[in-house]
Design a protein around this motif. Structure first.
Motif, PDB file in Angstrom:
ATOM      1  N   LYS A   1       2.490   6.452  -3.620  1.00  0.00           N
ATOM      2  CA  LYS A   1       1.723   7.533  -3.003  1.00  0.00           C
ATOM      3  C   LYS A   1       2.219   8.922  -3.426  1.00  0.00           C
ATOM      4  O   LYS A   1       3.397   9.220  -3.367  1.00  0.00           O
ATOM      5  CB  LYS A   1       1.785   7.416  -1.481  1.00  0.00           C
TER       6      LYS A   1
ATOM      7  N   LYS B   1       0.834  -1.188   0.000  1.00  0.00           N
ATOM      8  CA  LYS B   1       0.000   0.000   0.000  1.00  0.00           C
ATOM      9  C   LYS B   1       0.881   1.255   0.000  1.00  0.00           C
ATOM     10  O   LYS B   1       1.917   1.302   0.662  1.00  0.00           O
ATOM     11  CB  LYS B   1      -0.878  -0.023   1.254  1.00  0.00           C
ATOM     12  N   TYR B   2       0.466   2.249  -0.783  1.00  0.00           N
ATOM     13  CA  TYR B   2       1.148   3.549  -0.879  1.00  0.00           C
ATOM     14  C   TYR B   2       2.532   3.475  -1.523  1.00  0.00           C
ATOM     15  O   TYR B   2       3.342   4.388  -1.345  1.00  0.00           O
ATOM     16  CB  TYR B   2       1.273   4.207   0.501  1.00  0.00           C
TER      17      TYR B   2
ATOM     18  N   TYR C   1      -1.871   5.683  -4.886  1.00  0.00           N
ATOM     19  CA  TYR C   1      -2.732   6.620  -4.167  1.00  0.00           C
ATOM     20  C   TYR C   1      -2.339   8.045  -4.541  1.00  0.00           C
ATOM     21  O   TYR C   1      -1.194   8.455  -4.404  1.00  0.00           O
ATOM     22  CB  TYR C   1      -2.616   6.434  -2.653  1.00  0.00           C
TER      23      TYR C   1
ATOM     24  N   LEU D   1      -6.490   4.637  -6.099  1.00  0.00           N
ATOM     25  CA  LEU D   1      -7.460   5.522  -5.448  1.00  0.00           C
ATOM     26  C   LEU D   1      -7.012   6.974  -5.557  1.00  0.00           C
ATOM     27  O   LEU D   1      -5.844   7.287  -5.367  1.00  0.00           O
ATOM     28  CB  LEU D   1      -7.609   5.137  -3.978  1.00  0.00           C
TER      29      LEU D   1
ATOM     30  N   SER E   1      -4.472  -2.550  -1.810  1.00  0.00           N
ATOM     31  CA  SER E   1      -5.314  -1.362  -1.936  1.00  0.00           C
ATOM     32  C   SER E   1      -4.466  -0.102  -1.804  1.00  0.00           C
ATOM     33  O   SER E   1      -3.488  -0.079  -1.047  1.00  0.00           O
ATOM     34  CB  SER E   1      -6.395  -1.354  -0.853  1.00  0.00           C
ATOM     35  N   SER E   2      -4.833   0.920  -2.560  1.00  0.00           N
ATOM     36  CA  SER E   2      -4.149   2.223  -2.525  1.00  0.00           C
ATOM     37  C   SER E   2      -2.669   2.124  -2.881  1.00  0.00           C
ATOM     38  O   SER E   2      -1.869   2.956  -2.483  1.00  0.00           O
ATOM     39  CB  SER E   2      -4.309   2.895  -1.154  1.00  0.00           C
TER      40      SER E   2
END
Length: 496
Positions: A246, A242-243, A273, A297, A269-270
């Motif tokens: 990001k 995740k990220y 991001y 996302l 997920s993400s």
């Protein structure tokens, strides 16, 4: 002084050992005693000079001593620095480096000082042009390959459109070698970001090693079109955290390297991001994929996903997942520009994409099929309404406002931010919480006797509907006193 040769009479310098005319040897016997006296005299004079210097230093003040020590230290530092700066730059055996050397006329390695002034004052701009053209000739050889796919060597090993460096990697460090173990040369990031070919740079990744597999944790590069490696140092990339990307604003396309060693890859997920420039993601084929919902996302430019896997399919801006029993919507591209989305008949639920729908600024209306579950409550849906078939046993819409069905009542689900009606009547036998609503159009809310509003919703009703002016309550409503206690002074309350 001079001396004559005893054999031919030629005059020679006093220090000569042979006559240059007849090559007769001279007798140059050294007076050792005289030499010893001369040597002692030199040493004595040197010692006296050292004692004089020592005495002068000791007579200095503290400030003068400190200044002298600083000057000596600086001098000692300047010696190795000078050696370093005027040493030649190490030559790298790649085409771009050779082109830069040849532009100087002789292939002679430049000094580090020259390289520094080239970098600071732009003296080497002409050399950079040669370097660019040389690098371009390398990537140009891949011109017949698909720019959205990893480029293959003749031996079918995966490489990028330009080369990458090969430093060895450790935990939480940059990667070192490609999946096939072949050495790559370092690419010029400033040029590759403008190239249409995707770039695989192993030095652009931070990662962890877990049970012999690689977990990518952060992308640190600056290229626009990139390839995600399938292996690093011979270890499979099994997960992307995740990220990992990001807040990246440069990446436009992401291509996963096709794996020659079939293995599982988890996409969290993400993972992408707030990647404002991301437009396309191309997943690998020879890989067992595990993709979590909303992996991209707040990526407002994402329009396309390419995937060839029995559990996933992409069409009309939507990525679907098959759990071996039924299909569900996993991801809706937030940059997809269609104004309407109709859920296919074979899709069971779209709730996982609720966040994606919230960020998409183009979508106006969603039409649910006969069996589909709806969305989760979210703030600021920009759409105007969500509509459900009358035969849907799970959800119902009332003028575009979505409710979940129960045996003898309906539960509020989604009131969209883009619904422009100034007046709305709550459904009969409805239970209304108004959670996660932010609609600035509604001015009048009509409440029948069988429609209830939760106490927490009454407390924040003007937050959900900032322009609400009037609440009309049907006479005989059992909660009229509670409605008045929370809304008096905030809106006009009218009984009808």
């Amino acid at each position: 002084m001079s001396k004559k040769c005893k054999n031919c009479g030629a005059v020679m310098p006093d220090e000569a050992n042979f006559c240059l005319d007849c090559m007769t040897a001279f007798d140059n016997t050294i007076d050792k005693n005289a030499l010893a006296v001369k040597k002692d005299s030199v040493i004595t004079n040197a010692l006296k000079r050292i004692e004089n210097i020592k005495g002068k230093i000791l007579s200095l003040s503290k400030k003068q001593k400190a200044a002298l020590i600083s000057a000596l230290a600086l001098f000692l530092l300047l010696i190795p620095l000078s050696v370093y700066m005027f040493s030649p730059v190490e030559q790298v055996g790649n085409i771009a480096a050779d082109a830069a050397d040849n532009s100087r006329g002789s292939g002679k390695p430049i000094t580090r000082a020259e390289a520094f002034f080239d970098e600071v004052f732009g003296i080497g701009s002409k050399n950079d042009e040669n370097k660019d053209s040389a690098a371009g000739s390398v990537s140009g050889n891949a011109g017949n390959n698909n720019s959205n796919s990893p480029i293959k060597n003749a031996d079918n090993t995966s490489v990028s459109g330009s080369s990458t460096s090969t430093t060895a990697g450790t935990n939480n460090t940059s990667a070192g070698s490609n999946s096939s173990g072949q050495t790559n040369t370092e690419s010029d990031n400033s040029d590759s970001s403008d190239s249409s070919a995707p770039v695989l740079n192993y030095d652009d990744w931070e990662y962890e090693i877990d049970d012999g597999d690689i977990i990518l944790t952060k992308y640190t590069g600056s290229d626009s079109n990139i390839i995600i490696p399938d292996q690093i140092d011979g270890k499979n990339v099994s997960e992307i955290e995740k990220y990992t990307f990001k807040d990246n604003s440069t990446v436009k396309t992401v291509t996963f390297n096709d794996s020659e060693n079939y293995h599982t890859l988890w996409i969290n997920s993400s993972m992408f991001y707030n990647c404002s420039s991301l437009q396309e993601v191309i997943f690998p084929e020879n890989t067992d994929l595990g993709i979590f919902p909303t992996f991209a996302l707040n990526c407002l430019s994402l329009k396309n996903i390419e995937i060839n896997h029995w559990q996933y399919k992409f069409e009309n801006g939507a990525l679907y997942y098959y759990d071996t029993k039924r299909w569900s919507l996993y991801e809706y591209c937030e940059g997809y520009t269609a104004e309407t989305y109709t859920v296919p008949d074979w899709v069971y639920t779209i709730s996982n994409a609720s966040d994606n729908f919230e960020y998409n600024k183009y979508l106006k209306r969603i039409y649910l099929n006969d069996t589909c579950w709806g969305l989760l409550a979210r703030e600021n849906y920009g759409m105007e309404g969500i509509y459900a078939s009358d035969s849907n046993p799970n959800v119902a819409d009332y003028d575009g406002v979505l409710y979940t069905k129960f045996d003898d009542f309906v539960q509020f689900s989604v009131y969209t931010a883009g619904k422009k009606d100034k007046s709305y009547t709550l459904p009969q036998n409805s239970h209304n919480s108004f959670s996660s609503v932010k609609n600035t159009y509604l001015e009048t809310l009509i409440v029948p006797k069988t429609a209830t509003i939760t106490e927490s919703a009454l407390r924040r009703l003007t937050n959900y509907f900032p322009n609400l002016k009037t609440v009309k309550v049907e006479k005989g409503h059992p909660d009229i006193s509670m409605i008045q206690s929370y809304l008096n002074g905030k809106v006009s309350i009218v009984q009808y």
